[in-house]
Design a protein around this motif. Structure first.
Motif, PDB file in Angstrom:
ATOM      1  N   ASP A  54      32.686  35.793  47.118  1.00 13.04           N
ATOM      2  CA  ASP A  54      33.034  34.453  47.602  1.00 13.04           C
ATOM      3  C   ASP A  54      32.227  33.376  46.892  1.00 13.04           C
ATOM      4  N   ASP A  55      31.033  33.731  46.413  1.00  7.54           N
ATOM      5  CA  ASP A  55      30.174  32.753  45.740  1.00  7.54           C
ATOM      6  C   ASP A  55      30.605  32.475  44.302  1.00  7.54           C
ATOM      7  N   THR A  71      32.733  31.226  41.357  1.00  5.03           N
ATOM      8  CA  THR A  71      33.783  30.252  41.059  1.00  5.03           C
ATOM      9  C   THR A  71      34.016  30.225  39.555  1.00  5.03           C
ATOM     10  N   GLY A  72      35.209  29.789  39.175  1.00  2.00           N
ATOM     11  CA  GLY A  72      35.540  29.683  37.761  1.00  2.00           C
ATOM     12  C   GLY A  72      36.327  30.877  37.261  1.00  2.00           C
ATOM     13  N   ASP A  73      36.990  30.682  36.117  1.00  2.00           N
ATOM     14  CA  ASP A  73      37.816  31.730  35.528  1.00  2.00           C
ATOM     15  C   ASP A  73      37.455  32.009  34.079  1.00  2.00           C
ATOM     16  N   ALA A 111      32.309  34.336  34.537  1.00  2.00           N
ATOM     17  CA  ALA A 111      32.673  34.452  35.948  1.00  2.00           C
ATOM     18  C   ALA A 111      33.530  35.684  36.191  1.00  2.00           C
ATOM     19  N   ARG A 150      32.516  38.848  38.529  1.00  2.00           N
ATOM     20  CA  ARG A 150      33.463  39.231  39.593  1.00  2.00           C
ATOM     21  C   ARG A 150      33.860  40.701  39.450  1.00  2.00           C
TER      22      ARG A 150
END
Length: 288
Positions: free
Chosen positions: A120-121, A123-125, A129, A133
């Motif tokens: 959940d922490d 962010t970004g793609d 990131a 993830r």
């Protein structure tokens, strides 16, 4: 100091983890000293990010060589410096690293909760990131498998597999080494941890690893495959897998405690000591 941090990670990636671990204490002390002397918040934020990278590497190397008593303090310090870093992805990394430590203490539910918090922490793609993830999903997969939650484990593997094509080969971001090869390795490990060593052994032996995969990652895969073959009652194939680990990552194979455990298991399974087993044991520094 940033250059030295990159060099330490490069040394580890080239199967020189022992040398990388030896260089870390001095670098960490230098970074703490630089934080003390920093005059701006911007400078301190950058230094805390470098410290976060250092403790990420410290946890990984301590775990890789079986120094489990040092993993918890490394994660404790990682959580502290990550909260002050200018790179928010280290906060997610700290939670996932804590989940990995808890996995060894059979605290599966807490660990999986931390994995979800870490996800959940993020962010970004961009690739960093995506790599963090994907790393979180792989950690969640192993933790769930150890906790006898195979459906959850396979769901994490599926998520990681969907993310893998979005990185170029094997990502070096944050020391994750995330990519298609790493997902395949963890998929085999999930079957092992979930209680199906036969499937893990067969899938692991059939897995075709990318040519550019980090030697320690490939070596660890063959160590796991050896353990799976041993638990499947085929010690000869276990020794073959250990020899493949030795070929790709000799230093790690020689020093990793799980290799010694597998060798002991092979010796106990064989009525007569084969020359190949005796030779391998001598190389590691063991006697039966």
């Amino acid at each position: 100091m940033a250059t030295e941090m990159d060099a330490v990670n490069r040394v580890y990636r080239n199967d020189k983890g022992r040398q990388a671990l030896a260089r870390l204490p001095v670098l960490l002390r230098q970074l703490h000293g630089a934080v003390r002397d920093a005059t701006t918040d911007t400078e301190r934020g950058r230094l805390y990010s470098l410290l976060s990278a250092g403790y990420v590497t410290a946890e990984r190397l301590c775990r890789r060589f079986g120094y489990m008593s040092l993993c918890t303090p490394a994660v404790d310090r990682l959580e502290w410096v990550a909260a002050l870093a200018d790179d928010p992805l280290y906060v997610a990394q700290a939670k996932v690293k804590r989940a990995r430590v808890l996995m060894y203490l059979d605290a599966t539910d807490v660990g999986l909760s931390l994995v979800e918090q870490g996800l959940d922490d993020i962010t970004g793609d961009d690739e960093p990131a995506v790599a963090v993830r994907g790393y979180a999903h792989l950690c969640g997969a192993i933790a769930a498998a150890r906790g006898r939650k195979p459906d959850t484990a396979r769901a994490h593997i599926a998520e990681a597999r969907n993310l893998a094509p979005r990185v170029n080969g094997e990502s070096d971001a944050y020391g994750t080494l995330f990519g298609k090869g790493n997902v395949g390795i963890h998929a085999c490990a999930v079957e092992m941890e979930a209680g199906d060593p036969g499937r893990a052994a067969n899938d692991g032996s059939a897995l075709r690893l990318p040519s550019g995969i980090a030697p320690p990652r490939a070596g660890h895969h063959w160590q796991d495959t050896a353990r799976a073959w041993l638990l499947s009652g085929q010690p000869n194939k276990a020794l073959d897998a250990l020899n493949r680990a030795r070929k790709v990552a000799p230093q790690q194979t020689r020093l990793h405690p799980s290799v010694r455990e597998t060798l002991t298991g092979i010796a106990e399974s064989e009525r007569r000591r084969s020359d190949s087993l005796t030779s391998f044991a001598g190389w590691v520094g063991m006697r039966f």
